[in-house]
Write a protein that holds these residues in place. Structure first.
Motif, mmCIF file in Angstrom:
data_model
loop_
_atom_site.group_PDB
_atom_site.id
_atom_site.type_symbol
_atom_site.label_atom_id
_atom_site.label_comp_id
_atom_site.label_asym_id
_atom_site.label_seq_id
_atom_site.Cartn_x
_atom_site.Cartn_y
_atom_site.Cartn_z
ATOM 1 N N SER A 16 32.397 -37.581 -41.451
ATOM 2 C CA SER A 16 32.187 -39.010 -41.164
ATOM 3 C C SER A 16 30.727 -39.413 -41.345
ATOM 4 O O SER A 16 30.407 -40.587 -41.419
ATOM 5 C CB SER A 16 32.622 -39.328 -39.733
ATOM 6 O OG SER A 16 31.868 -38.557 -38.808
ATOM 7 N N TRP A 17 29.848 -38.430 -41.417
ATOM 8 C CA TRP A 17 28.416 -38.659 -41.644
ATOM 9 C C TRP A 17 27.842 -39.722 -40.717
ATOM 10 O O TRP A 17 27.295 -40.724 -41.144
ATOM 11 C CB TRP A 17 28.144 -39.017 -43.106
ATOM 12 C CG TRP A 17 28.451 -37.887 -44.037
ATOM 13 C CD1 TRP A 17 29.535 -37.803 -44.855
ATOM 14 C CD2 TRP A 17 27.709 -36.684 -44.226
ATOM 15 N NE1 TRP A 17 29.508 -36.612 -45.535
ATOM 16 C CE2 TRP A 17 28.392 -35.901 -45.174
ATOM 17 C CE3 TRP A 17 26.530 -36.189 -43.684
ATOM 18 C CZ2 TRP A 17 27.938 -34.658 -45.592
ATOM 19 C CZ3 TRP A 17 26.077 -34.958 -44.090
ATOM 20 C CH2 TRP A 17 26.770 -34.213 -45.044
ATOM 21 N N TYR A 33 20.210 -38.918 -38.872
ATOM 22 C CA TYR A 33 20.433 -38.086 -40.056
ATOM 23 C C TYR A 33 19.169 -37.285 -40.390
ATOM 24 O O TYR A 33 19.232 -36.074 -40.612
ATOM 25 C CB TYR A 33 20.837 -38.984 -41.227
ATOM 26 C CG TYR A 33 20.887 -38.308 -42.569
ATOM 27 C CD1 TYR A 33 21.938 -37.456 -42.897
ATOM 28 C CD2 TYR A 33 19.901 -38.525 -43.515
ATOM 29 C CE1 TYR A 33 21.998 -36.839 -44.138
ATOM 30 C CE2 TYR A 33 19.947 -37.917 -44.757
ATOM 31 C CZ TYR A 33 20.998 -37.076 -45.059
ATOM 32 O OH TYR A 33 21.053 -36.466 -46.293
ATOM 33 N N LEU A 34 18.030 -37.964 -40.416
ATOM 34 C CA LEU A 34 16.777 -37.293 -40.740
ATOM 35 C C LEU A 34 16.405 -36.261 -39.676
ATOM 36 O O LEU A 34 15.893 -35.183 -40.000
ATOM 37 C CB LEU A 34 15.655 -38.311 -40.916
ATOM 38 C CG LEU A 34 15.807 -39.226 -42.136
ATOM 39 C CD1 LEU A 34 14.718 -40.290 -42.145
ATOM 40 C CD2 LEU A 34 15.803 -38.428 -43.427
ATOM 41 N N ALA A 35 16.677 -36.567 -38.411
ATOM 42 C CA ALA A 35 16.403 -35.606 -37.339
ATOM 43 C C ALA A 35 17.236 -34.343 -37.527
ATOM 44 O O ALA A 35 16.754 -33.226 -37.276
ATOM 45 C CB ALA A 35 16.675 -36.238 -35.980
ATOM 46 N N THR A 36 18.482 -34.493 -37.985
ATOM 47 C CA THR A 36 19.328 -33.318 -38.197
ATOM 48 C C THR A 36 18.808 -32.478 -39.367
ATOM 49 O O THR A 36 18.889 -31.255 -39.321
ATOM 50 C CB THR A 36 20.802 -33.686 -38.446
ATOM 51 O OG1 THR A 36 20.957 -34.326 -39.709
ATOM 52 C CG2 THR A 36 21.365 -34.548 -37.331
ATOM 53 N N LEU A 37 18.269 -33.126 -40.380
ATOM 54 C CA LEU A 37 17.689 -32.389 -41.507
ATOM 55 C C LEU A 37 16.461 -31.611 -41.068
ATOM 56 O O LEU A 37 16.272 -30.445 -41.442
ATOM 57 C CB LEU A 37 17.311 -33.342 -42.641
ATOM 58 C CG LEU A 37 18.450 -33.962 -43.433
ATOM 59 C CD1 LEU A 37 17.898 -34.934 -44.464
ATOM 60 C CD2 LEU A 37 19.278 -32.888 -44.115
ATOM 61 N N LEU A 47 22.655 -29.759 -34.381
ATOM 62 C CA LEU A 47 22.613 -31.220 -34.524
ATOM 63 C C LEU A 47 23.308 -31.664 -35.803
ATOM 64 O O LEU A 47 24.015 -32.664 -35.824
ATOM 65 C CB LEU A 47 21.168 -31.731 -34.524
ATOM 66 C CG LEU A 47 20.408 -31.671 -33.218
ATOM 67 C CD1 LEU A 47 18.959 -32.113 -33.440
ATOM 68 C CD2 LEU A 47 21.062 -32.524 -32.163
ATOM 69 N N ARG A 48 23.088 -30.919 -36.864
ATOM 70 C CA ARG A 48 23.685 -31.252 -38.162
ATOM 71 C C ARG A 48 25.211 -31.195 -38.095
ATOM 72 O O ARG A 48 25.901 -32.095 -38.575
ATOM 73 C CB ARG A 48 23.168 -30.276 -39.218
ATOM 74 C CG ARG A 48 23.517 -30.647 -40.619
ATOM 75 C CD ARG A 48 22.535 -31.638 -41.131
ATOM 76 N NE ARG A 48 22.795 -31.879 -42.536
ATOM 77 C CZ ARG A 48 22.609 -33.042 -43.092
ATOM 78 N NH1 ARG A 48 22.119 -34.032 -42.391
ATOM 79 N NH2 ARG A 48 22.856 -33.228 -44.342
ATOM 80 N N ARG A 53 30.314 -34.818 -38.067
ATOM 81 C CA ARG A 53 31.632 -35.135 -37.507
ATOM 82 C C ARG A 53 31.554 -36.231 -36.451
ATOM 83 O O ARG A 53 32.497 -36.448 -35.720
ATOM 84 C CB ARG A 53 32.259 -33.883 -36.890
ATOM 85 C CG ARG A 53 32.674 -32.848 -37.896
ATOM 86 C CD ARG A 53 33.910 -33.275 -38.629
ATOM 87 N NE ARG A 53 34.400 -32.188 -39.489
ATOM 88 C CZ ARG A 53 35.189 -32.399 -40.493
ATOM 89 N NH1 ARG A 53 35.607 -33.605 -40.775
ATOM 90 N NH2 ARG A 53 35.583 -31.409 -41.242
ATOM 91 N N SER A 54 30.416 -36.949 -36.392
ATOM 92 C CA SER A 54 30.291 -38.019 -35.382
ATOM 93 C C SER A 54 30.680 -39.364 -35.952
ATOM 94 O O SER A 54 30.746 -39.557 -37.133
ATOM 95 C CB SER A 54 28.868 -38.077 -34.856
ATOM 96 O OG SER A 54 27.950 -38.477 -35.855
#
Length: 54
Positions: A16-17, A33-37, A47-48, A53-54
């Motif tokens: 679901s990104w 998104y950037l924090a997970t990267l 976190l990624r 799946r969030s």
């Protein structure tokens, strides 16, 4: 995109990104998104995995 193609090919639900938000324009979804990267760059994938799946 490749992850989603692989998942479709395996008959699994696609990611679901972050709820389908815009990952290009400045937004809370993009920030997450950037924090997970950044976390993944440091070897932390939790976190990624939660984000996709969030």
């Amino acid at each position: 995109m490749m992850a989603d193609a692989l998942l479709r090919g395996l008959g699994q639900p696609v990611f679901s990104w972050g709820g389908g938000g815009n990952l290009v324009a400045a937004s809370n979804v993009r920030d997450r998104y950037l924090a997970t990267l950044r976390a993944a760059d440091q070897g932390d994938y939790e976190l990624r995995l939660a984000f996709v799946r969030s």
